[in-house]
Design an enzyme around this catalytic site. Structure first.
Site, PDB file in Angstrom:
ATOM      1  N   SER A  99      24.011  21.024  38.656  1.00 43.27           N
ATOM      2  CA  SER A  99      22.701  20.848  39.310  1.00 43.27           C
ATOM      3  C   SER A  99      23.006  21.642  40.462  1.00 43.27           C
ATOM      4  CB  SER A  99      22.261  19.430  39.543  1.00 43.27           C
ATOM      5  OG  SER A  99      21.297  19.454  40.545  1.00 43.27           O
ATOM      6  N   TYR A 156      23.934  11.892  43.924  1.00 39.67           N
ATOM      7  CA  TYR A 156      23.975  12.840  42.851  1.00 39.67           C
ATOM      8  C   TYR A 156      24.658  14.106  43.374  1.00 39.67           C
ATOM      9  CZ  TYR A 156      21.370  15.739  39.481  1.00 39.67           C
ATOM     10  OH  TYR A 156      20.973  16.496  38.477  1.00 39.67           O
ATOM     11  N   ALA A 174      28.310  13.348  42.759  1.00 41.68           N
ATOM     12  CA  ALA A 174      28.704  13.208  41.620  1.00 41.68           C
ATOM     13  C   ALA A 174      28.987  14.552  40.971  1.00 41.68           C
ATOM     14  CB  ALA A 174      27.992  12.373  40.521  1.00 41.68           C
ATOM     15  N   LYS A 175      27.826  15.601  41.018  1.00 45.70           N
ATOM     16  CA  LYS A 175      27.873  16.910  40.550  1.00 45.70           C
ATOM     17  C   LYS A 175      28.747  17.646  41.170  1.00 45.70           C
ATOM     18  CE  LYS A 175      24.472  16.621  37.201  1.00 45.70           C
ATOM     19  NZ  LYS A 175      24.542  17.138  35.888  1.00 45.70           N
TER      20      LYS A 175
HETATM   21  N1  LIG Z   1      15.608  17.906  34.939  1.00 43.82           N
HETATM   22  C1  LIG Z   1      16.092  18.724  35.976  1.00 43.82           C
HETATM   23  O1  LIG Z   1      15.414  19.333  36.602  1.00 43.82           O
HETATM   24  C2  LIG Z   1      17.369  18.937  36.110  1.00 43.82           C
HETATM   25  C3  LIG Z   1      17.800  19.677  37.349  1.00 43.82           C
HETATM   26  C4  LIG Z   1      19.131  20.019  37.524  1.00 43.82           C
HETATM   27  C5  LIG Z   1      20.093  19.480  36.634  1.00 43.82           C
HETATM   28  N2  LIG Z   1      19.745  18.761  35.600  1.00 43.82           N
HETATM   29  C6  LIG Z   1      20.908  18.063  34.774  1.00 43.82           C
HETATM   30  O2  LIG Z   1      20.640  18.491  33.379  1.00 43.82           O
HETATM   31  C7  LIG Z   1      21.119  17.474  32.755  1.00 43.82           C
HETATM   32  C8  LIG Z   1      19.974  16.895  31.573  1.00 43.82           C
HETATM   33  O3  LIG Z   1      18.635  16.891  32.170  1.00 43.82           O
HETATM   34  P1  LIG Z   1      17.325  16.770  31.392  1.00 43.82           P
HETATM   35  O4  LIG Z   1      16.494  16.922  32.510  1.00 43.82           O
HETATM   36  O5  LIG Z   1      17.553  17.092  30.061  1.00 43.82           O
HETATM   37  O6  LIG Z   1      17.353  14.778  31.535  1.00 43.82           O
HETATM   38  P2  LIG Z   1      16.934  13.938  30.480  1.00 43.82           P
HETATM   39  O7  LIG Z   1      16.890  12.613  31.177  1.00 43.82           O
HETATM   40  O8  LIG Z   1      15.780  14.473  29.903  1.00 43.82           O
HETATM   41  O9  LIG Z   1      18.264  13.838  29.172  1.00 43.82           O
HETATM   42  C9  LIG Z   1      19.548  13.433  29.549  1.00 43.82           C
HETATM   43  C10 LIG Z   1      20.083  12.729  28.252  1.00 43.82           C
HETATM   44  O10 LIG Z   1      21.464  12.190  28.697  1.00 43.82           O
HETATM   45  C11 LIG Z   1      21.612  10.995  28.092  1.00 43.82           C
HETATM   46  N3  LIG Z   1      22.440   9.964  28.833  1.00 43.82           N
HETATM   47  C12 LIG Z   1      22.371   9.826  30.014  1.00 43.82           C
HETATM   48  N4  LIG Z   1      23.610   8.807  30.313  1.00 43.82           N
HETATM   49  C13 LIG Z   1      24.322   9.175  29.428  1.00 43.82           C
HETATM   50  C14 LIG Z   1      25.814   8.697  28.955  1.00 43.82           C
HETATM   51  N5  LIG Z   1      26.479   8.148  29.719  1.00 43.82           N
HETATM   52  N6  LIG Z   1      26.184   9.169  27.795  1.00 43.82           N
HETATM   53  C15 LIG Z   1      25.389   9.668  26.971  1.00 43.82           C
HETATM   54  N7  LIG Z   1      24.438  10.087  27.054  1.00 43.82           N
HETATM   55  C16 LIG Z   1      23.771  10.081  28.042  1.00 43.82           C
HETATM   56  C17 LIG Z   1      20.283  10.269  28.186  1.00 43.82           C
HETATM   57  O11 LIG Z   1      19.892   9.381  27.500  1.00 43.82           O
HETATM   58  C18 LIG Z   1      19.123  11.378  28.052  1.00 43.82           C
HETATM   59  O12 LIG Z   1      18.991  11.654  26.662  1.00 43.82           O
HETATM   60  C19 LIG Z   1      21.550  16.230  33.549  1.00 43.82           C
HETATM   61  O13 LIG Z   1      22.867  16.479  33.578  1.00 43.82           O
HETATM   62  C20 LIG Z   1      21.056  16.725  34.723  1.00 43.82           C
HETATM   63  O14 LIG Z   1      21.815  16.037  35.803  1.00 43.82           O
HETATM   64  C21 LIG Z   1      18.403  18.406  35.458  1.00 43.82           C
END
Ligand SMILES: NC(=O)c1ccc[n+]([C@@H]2O[C@H](COP(=O)([O-])OP(=O)(O)OC[C@H]3O[C@@H](n4cnc5c(N)ncnc54)[C@H](O)[C@@H]3O)[C@@H](O)[C@H]2O)c1
Length: 307
Positions: free
Chosen positions: A142, A155, A158-159
């Site tokens: 992220s 966050y 962690a990232k």
């Molecule tokens: N949505 C955003 O704007 C955004 C921005 C920057 C980074 N990200 C990163 O992208 C990734 C996915 O984001 P997203 O928006 O699709 O989120 P989301 O919440 O829709 O999907 C994340 C998925 O990971 C699963 N998950 C969580 N903890 C887990 C674990 N311990 N083991 C297995 N699965 C697990 C959840 O059940 C979920 O299905 C994440 O790493 C997030 O930090 C998202």
């Protein structure tokens, strides 16, 4: 068919980023084991991919639990014969001011993203070493991995841990021809219909009283390309890193952030080419697994007036 004969495992696979990546990997010829801590999410994604006559299986897996990760890699080998690619994005986000951060929330955020990074890399790499033909490991970061964010200490930490873990693992595994790279999204377009929906559509929505709050409009103004990344944008970057097209690339991070990280913020502060969030929303489609599904305004009505 850029991934023909390859087997991929995706850790964290709902219909947004993870499911879209799984779908695009399969579309390029990979067989994909879709895993998620929520079994239903993994099953739904696998069924969507199978419905397209592409190869997928699913397994429930908590990517921060060693036994689960070991079992997921074993399932991929039993089902599809090998593992060439893994994509990991598992983890939990906790927002809190540094002074108010609860230790268990801190440990959950740092423990989940960084520990999932280590375990998925370890078990995938061990299998790839047994196969002797290298492999590609991709972790989703992220913008928070690269900057400090108010209320985002857990966050961001962690990232950032995952970023430098990935670089170090790239060095440890290079002599096995196992590549470790990362992809960095900023705030995603799908947040307009998930986390930020009320801000965009609810006429009674009020600006929250918390440090560091920024509106969707302010965020959009900061993006040089004037659009939020879509899950499909991340999926294309991931397909490239998974494929042999990137076989001489390891230890890098690909920002998929509309130019955000590489602009000089004081010289390029945004608002050069204003685009209203309402106009943006009117042109946006809800996507599932990277496919445009329906116009956002058809589902939620017209965006709220912020004048
Ligand atoms: N949505 C955003 O704007 C955004 C921005 C920057 C980074 N990200 C990163 O992208 C990734 C996915 O984001 P997203 O928006 O699709 O989120 P989301 O919440 O829709 O999907 C994340 C998925 O990971 C699963 N998950 C969580 N903890 C887990 C674990 N311990 N083991 C297995 N699965 C697990 C959840 O059940 C979920 O299905 C994440 O790493 C997030 O930090 C998202």
């Amino acid at each position: 068919m850029r991934l023909q004969n390859k087997v991929a495992v995706v850790f964290g696979a709902g219909p947004n980023i993870g499911g879209t990546i799984a779908h695009f990997l399969a579309r390029e010829g990979a067989s994909v084991l879709v895993t998620d801590i929520v079994a239903e999410a993994a099953r739904e994604t696998a069924e969507f991919i199978q419905g397209k006559n592409l190869r997928a299986a699913w397994a429930a897996c908590n990517a921060r639990e060693e036994a689960d990760v070991e079992a997921a890699i074993r399932t991929a080998v039993e089902t599809f014969g090998r593992v060439d690619v893994i994509v990991n994005m598992a983890g939990r986000v906790h927002w809190a001011h540094t002074l108010d951060m609860r230790l268990d929330d801190w440990q959950d955020a740092v423990g989940s993203f960084a520990t999932a990074g280590l375990l998925t890399t370890q078990y995938a790499a061990r299998q790839m070493i047994r196969q002797g033909q290298g492999g590609s490991i991709i972790h989703l970061l992220s913008t928070a991995a690269h900057f400090g964010e108010a209320d985002g200490a857990a966050y961001c930490a962690a990232k950032a841990a995952l970023l430098n873990f990935a670089r170090s693992a790239a060095m440890d595994l290079a002599h096995h021809q196992i590549r470790v790279n990362t992809v960095t999204p900023c705030s995603m377009e799908h947040q307009l219909w998930t986390l930020m929906k009320d801000e965009v559509f609810d006429p009674n929505w009020k600006v929250p009283d918390r440090t560091g709050f920024y509106s969707r409009q302010e965020y959009l103004d900061q993006l040089p390309l004037r659009r939020f990344p879509r899950a499909s944008d991340l999926a294309w970057a991931t397909v490239f890193l998974a494929s042999d097209e990137s076989s001489c690339i390891t230890g890098i991070d690909i920002p998929v952030d509309a130019g955000l990280r590489h602009k000089y913020p004081t010289w390029t502060p945004g608002r050069h080419h204003p685009l209203s969030i309402q106009d943006y929303v009117r042109k946006t489609f809800i996507t599932r697994y990277g496919e445009p599904n329906e116009p956002l305004t058809e589902r939620f009505g017209q965006p709220r007036n912020t004048e």
